[in-house]
Design a protein around this motif. Structure first.
Motif, PDB file in Angstrom:
ATOM      1  N   PRO A 122      23.443  72.920  27.937  1.00 28.34           N
ATOM      2  CA  PRO A 122      22.730  74.187  27.720  1.00 28.34           C
ATOM      3  C   PRO A 122      21.902  74.193  26.442  1.00 28.34           C
ATOM      4  O   PRO A 122      21.902  75.170  25.693  1.00 28.34           O
TER       5      PRO A 122
ATOM      6  N   TRP B  90      16.457  82.303  30.894  1.00 29.24           N
ATOM      7  CA  TRP B  90      17.525  81.427  30.402  1.00 29.24           C
ATOM      8  C   TRP B  90      18.890  82.048  30.649  1.00 29.24           C
ATOM      9  O   TRP B  90      19.819  81.365  31.085  1.00 29.24           O
TER      10      TRP B  90
ATOM     11  N   GLN C  46      21.872  80.439  33.203  1.00 32.76           N
ATOM     12  CA  GLN C  46      23.238  80.148  32.766  1.00 32.76           C
ATOM     13  C   GLN C  46      24.257  80.927  33.595  1.00 32.76           C
ATOM     14  O   GLN C  46      25.316  80.396  33.965  1.00 32.76           O
TER      15      GLN C  46
ATOM     16  N   GLN D 235      10.717  76.863  23.812  1.00 35.77           N
ATOM     17  CA  GLN D 235      11.544  75.991  24.652  1.00 35.77           C
ATOM     18  C   GLN D 235      11.047  75.960  26.100  1.00 35.77           C
ATOM     19  O   GLN D 235      11.702  75.385  26.972  1.00 35.77           O
TER      20      GLN D 235
ATOM     21  N   PHE E 130      12.177  81.492  22.475  1.00 36.53           N
ATOM     22  CA  PHE E 130      12.433  80.940  23.796  1.00 36.53           C
ATOM     23  C   PHE E 130      11.159  80.385  24.425  1.00 36.53           C
ATOM     24  O   PHE E 130      11.220  79.419  25.196  1.00 36.53           O
TER      25      PHE E 130
ATOM     26  N   THR F 201      17.788  79.424  17.247  1.00 37.94           N
ATOM     27  CA  THR F 201      17.794  79.406  18.713  1.00 37.94           C
ATOM     28  C   THR F 201      19.142  78.947  19.239  1.00 37.94           C
ATOM     29  O   THR F 201      19.689  79.515  20.195  1.00 37.94           O
TER      30      THR F 201
ATOM     31  N   GLN G  99      21.648  81.049  21.615  1.00 43.75           N
ATOM     32  CA  GLN G  99      22.105  80.528  22.902  1.00 43.75           C
ATOM     33  C   GLN G  99      23.625  80.483  22.966  1.00 43.75           C
ATOM     34  O   GLN G  99      24.223  80.807  24.005  1.00 43.75           O
TER      35      GLN G  99
END
Length: 298
Positions: A113, A237, A241, A230, A227, A191, A195
């Motif tokens: 992740p 995101w 998950q 990324q 984000f 970040t 997360q």
């Protein structure tokens, strides 16, 4: 282990011997092997391009050419690497033993992740395994390699999930501990913290960009920029998950008695219909068909 990408040289010792075992823990594979000294070279084709490998030497020393540099790792180290980037590897036996021994974990890249560029900063580095999180992970891998084969089929995916969480935590901790002047180091660390916070709160239906931004004392617009760097969005995101953890639960035989809507709610989906649509878009099958063994189309 490295066999998916490397092959023994034709002039290798014809008396080469190896013993070991392996066990599948859901999507992860754990191996423990001992073998006589060996030199490997990269082959042209490989099925390992979609996986990382965590290597834990238990006896002896490994020397490898990684990208454009050399690395040496041995007992007391952990190494996370991408097999496709190792060009040669030489395994030396421990003095007085005649063999090199290692435990290894193969992990699909898609399950980590963390953004690929973050993981890339840890690959090919020796990580201490004598204390802290490294020691905890090393002990866990060693124990799993020795005992997981005797666990029930239903328990093995659960062990794999725990192992995946430990590996992910080690990667995040290593990145946060970097003291060098890496570009955007502060944003990377922030970040990762965000997360990690998301993963702890996935079951909260009210988890939103606004709530995350407030918890980390930043603006919502700055959160979105983090984000975007990324290649994703905050909402996407979080959803990915949640869907992955719901997918694991649906695949767990021990949870067959839990209604699909219960699993959806556990991972923050307030409406079963919304969950079903999102699951189908992500995996190409409805949650019900997936649970009953229909093959995925993506």
């Amino acid at each position: 282990m490295l066999d998916g990408m490397l092959t023994r040289r034709p002039d290798g010792d014809p008396g080469f011997e190896a013993v070991g075992s392996e066990v599948e823990l859901g999507a992860l594979r754990v191996e423990k092997k001992a073998f006589t000294p060996l030199r490997l070279t990269r082959v042209a084709d490989s099925s390992a391009h979609g996986a990382y490998q965590l290597l834990l030497p238990l006896r002896g020393t490994m020397h490898a050419a990684w990208d454009d540099r050399r690395l040496t790792t041995g007992v007391g180290d952990l190494l996370v690497h991408d097999v496709t980037r190792i060009t040669t590897a030489r395994f030396e036996a421990a003095p007085g033993t005649g063999t090199f021994q290692t435990a290894a974990v193969t992990i699909p890249k898609a399950l980590i992740p963390l953004p690929d560029e973050h993981v890339d900063r840890v690959l090919g580095r020796r990580i201490p395994a004598r204390d802290g999180l490294g020691a905890l992970l090393a002990d866990f891998v060693t124990n799993v390699a020795d005992t997981a084969a005797s666990c029930t089929p239903a328990d093995r995916p659960r062990i794999g999930m725990a192992l995946l969480d430990l590996v992910s935590a080690l990667l995040a901790s290593t990145l946060e501990g970097d003291g060098g002047p890496a570009p955007h180091a502060h944003r990377h660390a922030l970040t990762l913290r965000i997360q990690a916070s998301v993963l702890r709160r996935l079951g909260e239906p009210g988890l939103s960009p606004g709530a995350l931004a407030a918890a980390h004392h930043i603006s919502v617009s700055y959160l979105h920029r983090l984000f975007q760097e990324q290649g994703t969005t905050v909402v996407a995101w979080i959803r990915s998950q949640r869907l992955e953890r719901a997918r694991r639960d649906l695949a767990d035989p021990a949870l067959r008695h839990v209604p699909i809507h219960g699993i959806a709610a556990r991972w923050g989906f307030s409406h079963a219909a919304d969950f079903s649509r999102a699951f189908r878009r992500a995996y190409g099958a409805s949650p019900r068909d997936f649970r009953h063994g229909a093959p995925l189309t993506t």
